[in-house]
Design a protein around this motif. Structure first.
Motif, PDB file in Angstrom:
ATOM      1  N   SER A 165      38.492  41.276  34.296  1.00  0.00           N
ATOM      2  CA  SER A 165      39.686  41.773  33.609  1.00  0.00           C
ATOM      3  C   SER A 165      40.158  43.073  34.233  1.00  0.00           C
ATOM      4  O   SER A 165      39.358  43.913  34.643  1.00  0.00           O
ATOM      5  CB  SER A 165      39.387  42.034  32.128  1.00  0.00           C
ATOM      6  OG  SER A 165      39.105  40.845  31.440  1.00  0.00           O
ATOM      7  N   ALA A 166      41.483  43.225  34.267  1.00  0.00           N
ATOM      8  CA  ALA A 166      42.104  44.526  34.510  1.00  0.00           C
ATOM      9  C   ALA A 166      42.372  45.126  33.135  1.00  0.00           C
ATOM     10  O   ALA A 166      42.961  44.479  32.272  1.00  0.00           O
ATOM     11  CB  ALA A 166      43.408  44.359  35.280  1.00  0.00           C
ATOM     12  N   LEU A 167      41.927  46.344  32.922  1.00  0.00           N
ATOM     13  CA  LEU A 167      42.042  46.992  31.613  1.00  0.00           C
ATOM     14  C   LEU A 167      42.777  48.325  31.753  1.00  0.00           C
ATOM     15  O   LEU A 167      42.374  49.182  32.534  1.00  0.00           O
ATOM     16  CB  LEU A 167      40.641  47.226  31.037  1.00  0.00           C
ATOM     17  CG  LEU A 167      40.531  48.116  29.788  1.00  0.00           C
ATOM     18  CD1 LEU A 167      41.183  47.448  28.584  1.00  0.00           C
ATOM     19  CD2 LEU A 167      39.072  48.428  29.487  1.00  0.00           C
ATOM     20  N   PHE A 168      43.866  48.464  31.004  1.00  0.00           N
ATOM     21  CA  PHE A 168      44.624  49.712  30.943  1.00  0.00           C
ATOM     22  C   PHE A 168      44.475  50.302  29.545  1.00  0.00           C
ATOM     23  O   PHE A 168      44.874  49.665  28.556  1.00  0.00           O
ATOM     24  CB  PHE A 168      46.119  49.479  31.177  1.00  0.00           C
ATOM     25  CG  PHE A 168      46.493  48.937  32.526  1.00  0.00           C
ATOM     26  CD1 PHE A 168      47.228  49.704  33.417  1.00  0.00           C
ATOM     27  CD2 PHE A 168      46.145  47.639  32.910  1.00  0.00           C
ATOM     28  CE1 PHE A 168      47.612  49.205  34.658  1.00  0.00           C
ATOM     29  CE2 PHE A 168      46.514  47.132  34.140  1.00  0.00           C
ATOM     30  CZ  PHE A 168      47.246  47.914  35.017  1.00  0.00           C
ATOM     31  N   ILE A 169      43.891  51.479  29.427  1.00  0.00           N
ATOM     32  CA  ILE A 169      43.863  52.198  28.158  1.00  0.00           C
ATOM     33  C   ILE A 169      45.100  53.097  28.146  1.00  0.00           C
ATOM     34  O   ILE A 169      45.161  54.101  28.857  1.00  0.00           O
ATOM     35  CB  ILE A 169      42.587  53.040  28.006  1.00  0.00           C
ATOM     36  CG1 ILE A 169      41.345  52.174  28.200  1.00  0.00           C
ATOM     37  CG2 ILE A 169      42.565  53.736  26.647  1.00  0.00           C
ATOM     38  CD1 ILE A 169      41.125  51.134  27.142  1.00  0.00           C
ATOM     39  N   ASN A 170      46.102  52.733  27.351  1.00  0.00           N
ATOM     40  CA  ASN A 170      47.413  53.382  27.419  1.00  0.00           C
ATOM     41  C   ASN A 170      47.577  54.576  26.487  1.00  0.00           C
ATOM     42  O   ASN A 170      48.385  55.473  26.761  1.00  0.00           O
ATOM     43  CB  ASN A 170      48.514  52.370  27.086  1.00  0.00           C
ATOM     44  CG  ASN A 170      48.580  51.240  28.095  1.00  0.00           C
ATOM     45  OD1 ASN A 170      48.262  51.425  29.268  1.00  0.00           O
ATOM     46  ND2 ASN A 170      48.980  50.063  27.641  1.00  0.00           N
TER      47      ASN A 170
ATOM     48  N   GLY B 171      44.847  42.079  31.805  1.00  0.00           N
ATOM     49  CA  GLY B 171      45.313  41.181  32.860  1.00  0.00           C
ATOM     50  C   GLY B 171      44.167  40.718  33.720  1.00  0.00           C
ATOM     51  O   GLY B 171      43.008  41.102  33.520  1.00  0.00           O
ATOM     52  N   ASP B 172      44.476  39.862  34.689  1.00  0.00           N
ATOM     53  CA  ASP B 172      43.503  39.476  35.702  1.00  0.00           C
ATOM     54  C   ASP B 172      43.484  40.560  36.774  1.00  0.00           C
ATOM     55  O   ASP B 172      44.545  41.021  37.208  1.00  0.00           O
ATOM     56  CB  ASP B 172      43.906  38.155  36.346  1.00  0.00           C
ATOM     57  CG  ASP B 172      43.826  36.987  35.397  1.00  0.00           C
ATOM     58  OD1 ASP B 172      42.720  36.461  35.212  1.00  0.00           O
ATOM     59  OD2 ASP B 172      44.875  36.604  34.845  1.00  0.00           O
ATOM     60  N   PHE B 173      42.326  40.925  37.224  1.00  0.00           N
ATOM     61  CA  PHE B 173      42.222  41.917  38.292  1.00  0.00           C
ATOM     62  C   PHE B 173      42.253  41.190  39.631  1.00  0.00           C
ATOM     63  O   PHE B 173      41.237  41.052  40.313  1.00  0.00           O
ATOM     64  CB  PHE B 173      40.943  42.737  38.155  1.00  0.00           C
ATOM     65  CG  PHE B 173      40.947  44.030  38.935  1.00  0.00           C
ATOM     66  CD1 PHE B 173      41.571  44.127  40.169  1.00  0.00           C
ATOM     67  CD2 PHE B 173      40.311  45.157  38.438  1.00  0.00           C
ATOM     68  CE1 PHE B 173      41.579  45.305  40.896  1.00  0.00           C
ATOM     69  CE2 PHE B 173      40.307  46.362  39.150  1.00  0.00           C
ATOM     70  CZ  PHE B 173      40.938  46.424  40.385  1.00  0.00           C
ATOM     71  N   TRP B 174      43.445  40.722  40.015  1.00  0.00           N
ATOM     72  CA  TRP B 174      43.580  40.083  41.318  1.00  0.00           C
ATOM     73  C   TRP B 174      43.383  41.131  42.411  1.00  0.00           C
ATOM     74  O   TRP B 174      43.948  42.207  42.356  1.00  0.00           O
ATOM     75  CB  TRP B 174      44.949  39.429  41.460  1.00  0.00           C
ATOM     76  CG  TRP B 174      45.254  38.386  40.439  1.00  0.00           C
ATOM     77  CD1 TRP B 174      46.332  38.323  39.603  1.00  0.00           C
ATOM     78  CD2 TRP B 174      44.462  37.222  40.131  1.00  0.00           C
ATOM     79  NE1 TRP B 174      46.275  37.209  38.803  1.00  0.00           N
ATOM     80  CE2 TRP B 174      45.139  36.517  39.102  1.00  0.00           C
ATOM     81  CE3 TRP B 174      43.258  36.712  40.630  1.00  0.00           C
ATOM     82  CZ2 TRP B 174      44.650  35.329  38.569  1.00  0.00           C
ATOM     83  CZ3 TRP B 174      42.769  35.533  40.084  1.00  0.00           C
ATOM     84  CH2 TRP B 174      43.453  34.853  39.075  1.00  0.00           C
TER      85      TRP B 174
ATOM     86  N   ILE C 155      44.807  48.132  40.799  1.00  0.00           N
ATOM     87  CA  ILE C 155      45.143  46.955  39.997  1.00  0.00           C
ATOM     88  C   ILE C 155      46.548  46.469  40.317  1.00  0.00           C
ATOM     89  O   ILE C 155      46.767  45.279  40.560  1.00  0.00           O
ATOM     90  CB  ILE C 155      45.028  47.264  38.488  1.00  0.00           C
ATOM     91  CG1 ILE C 155      43.586  47.633  38.118  1.00  0.00           C
ATOM     92  CG2 ILE C 155      45.498  46.063  37.663  1.00  0.00           C
ATOM     93  CD1 ILE C 155      43.407  48.079  36.680  1.00  0.00           C
ATOM     94  N   THR C 156      47.525  47.375  40.316  1.00  0.00           N
ATOM     95  CA  THR C 156      48.920  46.953  40.455  1.00  0.00           C
ATOM     96  C   THR C 156      49.234  46.443  41.864  1.00  0.00           C
ATOM     97  O   THR C 156      50.192  45.691  42.044  1.00  0.00           O
ATOM     98  CB  THR C 156      49.882  48.100  40.090  1.00  0.00           C
ATOM     99  OG1 THR C 156      49.628  49.233  40.934  1.00  0.00           O
ATOM    100  CG2 THR C 156      49.695  48.506  38.641  1.00  0.00           C
TER     101      THR C 156
END
Length: 324
Positions: free
Chosen positions: A233-238, A214-217, A263-264
């Protein structure tokens, strides 16, 4: 469902400026796709067809990855896609499927079992405009000439204040800032979304993906060293599979590990559904007969003074809580 206890979250910037420049945010997807293809895999993601409908298509040539880059705020046609993914998996091919959280969930349900050679990527999803809206707006764009390229998020001047840009074959360009573009305003103000998007079940940790992008707003406040208004970028390693894949390309990025709330806070759509615009039903009751889609959108988005004041107060409260 992913395990919220093991998720790792990062601000992420591609070290190659040319890749970052043509990406919507920090240039993460490109490196995932390039590594996958170079390992003999195939990617499946959204792109434009020749008529500028958004479709899911397949790619196994590094030179073609650009087709799949950039945000596309229109519904992606999936006709036959899941069956083709299953066919490639059955051949033993590595497949990277990228899509909305609900598309990823749909694929997982269609396959009925887990495949070790399948890698799933989704993104923080605000929602998707209804197909009717993009069809009408695309017709409007085509009245201006023969389209060569569409960019929903042109960040040449600014990542935060991006523009909707269309290049035509005669050399002319149609470009409007996000704040002035009717189509994007209908999207961000929740007027044009599909009905199902207001009650999405694939938000938060109720997703199937190995990686979420996602976008890291809000990165300028949360991780100022990762901000230059060119896209982060917003990066989540799930999952563990996501970690194993990303470990192969992590040296391509400047990475800053952050708490998930960093991020959220600027991306509430990760967890929460948006509210349906109060004039959405009127909008869709009128759209089929509409001759001027821009005019219809602007009429529906026009707010009385009391509504503007209420919305501003809500936004101020949201920001205060996001910064706590």
């Amino acid at each position: 469902m992913i395990d919220k206890k093991t998720i790792k979250t990062y601000a992420c910037i591609n070290k190659e400026n040319n890749i970052r420049e043509i990406s919507t945010s920090g240039g993460t997807f490109y490196e995932l796709a390039r590594w996958f293809i170079n390992e003999g895999g195939i990617i499946c993601a959204a792109c434009f067809d020749n008529e500028f409908n958004v479709v899911h298509d397949f790619c196994e040539d590094e030179s073609q990855i650009n087709r799949f880059m950039g945000s596309k705020y229109a519904p992606s046609l999936l006709a036959g896609t899941y069956a083709k993914v299953k066919e490639e998996l059955g051949k033993g091919r590595k497949v990277l499927f990228a899509g909305t959280p609900c598309q990823v969930a749909g694929l997982a349900k269609f396959l009925k079992k887990k495949y070790e050679n399948l890698f799933l990527v989704d993104f923080i999803c605000h929602g998707v405009p209804d197909a009717k809206v993009w069809k009408k707006y695309l017709e409007f764009l085509k009245t201006k000439g023969t389209i060569k390229k569409i960019n929903f998020r042109n960040k040449k001047n600014s990542w935060y204040d991006y523009s909707f840009t269309v290049d035509y074959t005669d050399g002319s360009t149609f470009s409007e800032k996000m704040s002035d573009n009717a189509y994007l305003q209908a999207f961000v103000q929740n007027l044009s979304l599909r009905k199902s998007c207001y009650n999405c079940k694939s938000r938060g940790f109720n997703r199937c993906s190995d990686i979420t992008l996602g976008d890291f707003w809000g990165v300028d406040r949360q991780v100022p060293q990762a901000y230059d208004d060119r896209g982060t970028s917003a990066l989540f390693i799930n999952t563990e599979k996501g970690k194993e894949i990303f470990d192969n390309i992590r040296d391509k990025f400047d990475l800053y590990e952050v708490d998930i709330n960093a991020i959220t806070g600027g991306n509430p759509s990760y967890f929460y559904n948006v509210e349906e615009h109060r004039k959405r039903q009127k909008f869709f009751d009128t759209i089929d007969e509409c001759k001027d889609i821009e005019k219809l959108i602007n009429q529906c988005l026009k707010e009385p003074v009391w509504s503007k004041v209420k919305r501003k107060i809500k936004n101020i409260i949201k920001k205060l809580f996001c910064n706590v």
